[in-house]
Design a protein around this motif. Structure first.
Motif, PDB file in Angstrom:
ATOM      1  N   THR A 236      -5.546  11.657  -0.014  1.00 36.65           N
ATOM      2  CA  THR A 236      -4.259  11.743   0.676  1.00 36.65           C
ATOM      3  C   THR A 236      -3.195  12.234  -0.297  1.00 36.65           C
ATOM      4  O   THR A 236      -3.425  12.279  -1.509  1.00 36.65           O
ATOM      5  N   CYS A 237      -2.056  12.584   0.226  1.00 31.32           N
ATOM      6  CA  CYS A 237      -0.961  13.052  -0.620  1.00 31.32           C
ATOM      7  C   CYS A 237      -0.553  11.972  -1.613  1.00 31.32           C
ATOM      8  O   CYS A 237      -0.251  12.249  -2.772  1.00 31.32           O
ATOM      9  N   ARG A 238      -0.604  10.721  -1.155  1.00 28.31           N
ATOM     10  CA  ARG A 238      -0.187   9.619  -2.026  1.00 28.31           C
ATOM     11  C   ARG A 238      -1.212   9.338  -3.116  1.00 28.31           C
ATOM     12  O   ARG A 238      -0.836   9.043  -4.261  1.00 28.31           O
ATOM     13  N   THR A 239      -2.505   9.402  -2.774  1.00 28.92           N
ATOM     14  CA  THR A 239      -3.512   9.180  -3.814  1.00 28.92           C
ATOM     15  C   THR A 239      -3.493  10.312  -4.832  1.00 28.92           C
ATOM     16  O   THR A 239      -3.675  10.083  -6.034  1.00 28.92           O
TER      17      THR A 239
ATOM     18  N   PRO B  57       1.363   2.384  -2.532  1.00 28.42           N
ATOM     19  CA  PRO B  57       1.329   3.263  -1.352  1.00 28.42           C
ATOM     20  C   PRO B  57       0.048   4.078  -1.270  1.00 28.42           C
ATOM     21  O   PRO B  57      -0.395   4.426  -0.175  1.00 28.42           O
ATOM     22  N   ALA B  58      -0.560   4.374  -2.423  1.00 28.43           N
ATOM     23  CA  ALA B  58      -1.842   5.092  -2.398  1.00 28.43           C
ATOM     24  C   ALA B  58      -2.912   4.242  -1.735  1.00 28.43           C
ATOM     25  O   ALA B  58      -3.735   4.739  -0.953  1.00 28.43           O
TER      26      ALA B  58
ATOM     27  N   LYS C 228      -2.388   1.866   0.534  1.00 27.70           N
ATOM     28  CA  LYS C 228      -2.098   1.798   1.974  1.00 27.70           C
ATOM     29  C   LYS C 228      -2.509   3.075   2.693  1.00 27.70           C
ATOM     30  O   LYS C 228      -2.962   3.043   3.838  1.00 27.70           O
ATOM     31  N   SER C 229      -2.343   4.219   2.014  1.00 30.35           N
ATOM     32  CA  SER C 229      -2.652   5.496   2.671  1.00 30.35           C
ATOM     33  C   SER C 229      -4.130   5.659   2.984  1.00 30.35           C
ATOM     34  O   SER C 229      -4.499   6.357   3.918  1.00 30.35           O
ATOM     35  N   THR C 230      -4.994   5.015   2.185  1.00 32.30           N
ATOM     36  CA  THR C 230      -6.443   5.133   2.433  1.00 32.30           C
ATOM     37  C   THR C 230      -6.913   4.196   3.539  1.00 32.30           C
ATOM     38  O   THR C 230      -8.067   4.269   3.957  1.00 32.30           O
TER      39      THR C 230
ATOM     40  N   SER D  51      -4.925   3.760   6.361  1.00 29.93           N
ATOM     41  CA  SER D  51      -4.058   4.061   7.498  1.00 29.93           C
ATOM     42  C   SER D  51      -4.877   4.290   8.770  1.00 29.93           C
ATOM     43  O   SER D  51      -6.098   4.505   8.731  1.00 29.93           O
TER      44      SER D  51
ATOM     45  N   LYS E 240      -4.777   6.897  10.629  1.00 34.57           N
ATOM     46  CA  LYS E 240      -5.294   8.270  10.642  1.00 34.57           C
ATOM     47  C   LYS E 240      -6.633   8.360   9.915  1.00 34.57           C
ATOM     48  O   LYS E 240      -7.551   9.056  10.365  1.00 34.57           O
ATOM     49  N   VAL E 241      -6.738   7.645   8.805  1.00 31.77           N
ATOM     50  CA  VAL E 241      -7.999   7.641   8.060  1.00 31.77           C
ATOM     51  C   VAL E 241      -9.093   6.984   8.888  1.00 31.77           C
ATOM     52  O   VAL E 241     -10.229   7.495   8.975  1.00 31.77           O
TER      53      VAL E 241
END
Length: 208
Positions: free
Chosen positions: A7-10, A184-185, A187-189, A191, A193-194
């Motif tokens: 993701t953009c955050r990771t 936040p990285a 959390k993004s994984t 989400s 959407k994932v």
């Protein structure tokens, strides 16, 4: 089944971790923490001196015998600072490897790989702060006084702050930024959407 999640955050977390490590490594190797007369300068464990006869700049290490070097040559505070920076760098380079590994698995021993690595990066930042505090404590050392004139702890005398010290400050700041980005990285994984992509059968998931 294995999933590769980017993701953009990771990606931001990984790049920030790598950048902070490279900047701090450059700072450690730099002889330009304090700039004296002419081209003369001194760093954590290296120095550059201009030879009067040849007008050539010669850069050497202060740690001629490692940590066993005499304190008059390599101040004790700088020895400890070098060790602290080295420990911090080791943690950070391991964290960079872990950030790449986090694309494939997000937990280790049932704990989030992101937050665990982020906590380690915070520890690395603390080591950097300790090193940055120790360095000016030795500005009353004989070799620093000769270079800077009237220098004392936390006062550089006639010397100017060099690029090496600014790099160390920037590297420290980026290290703490990387630690904060780990949350936040993480959390993004996880989400929605994932999860939707996983349910759709995707094994390679790339999201902005």
């Amino acid at each position: 089944m294995w999933y590769v999640i980017v993701t953009c955050r990771t990606l931001s977390w990984t790049l920030t971790s790598l950048l902070s490590s490279m900047i701090m490594l450059s700072a450690l190797l730099s002889p330009q923490w304090l700039l004296g007369k002419g081209e003369n300068s001194i760093g954590v464990y290296t120095r550059c001196m201009e030879k009067q006869r040849t007008n050539m700049l010669q850069c050497t290490t202060l740690a001629t015998r490692g940590l066993a070097t005499d304190a008059e040559v390599f101040p004790t505070e700088w020895k400890i600072a070098t060790v602290f920076i080295s420990i911090g760098l080791t943690i950070m380079f391991v964290s960079v490897v872990m950030s790449f590994a986090a694309c494939c698995f997000q937990s280790i021993f049932k704990k989030s790989l992101f937050t665990t690595t982020g906590a380690a990066q915070t520890i690395a930042g603390i080591f950097y702060i300790l090193a940055l505090t120790l360095h000016p404590m030795a500005w009353n050392a004989t070799r620093v006084v000769k270079l800077c004139d009237n220098s004392s702890p936390f006062y550089p005398g006639h010397c100017a702050i060099g690029l090496g010290l600014w790099l160390a400050l920037a590297g420290t700041g980026l290290t703490f930024l990387a630690a904060m980005l780990s949350m936040p990285a993480d959390k993004s994984t996880n989400s929605d959407k994932v999860q939707d992509r996983i349910y759709e059968g995707h094994s390679l998931i790339c999201l902005l």
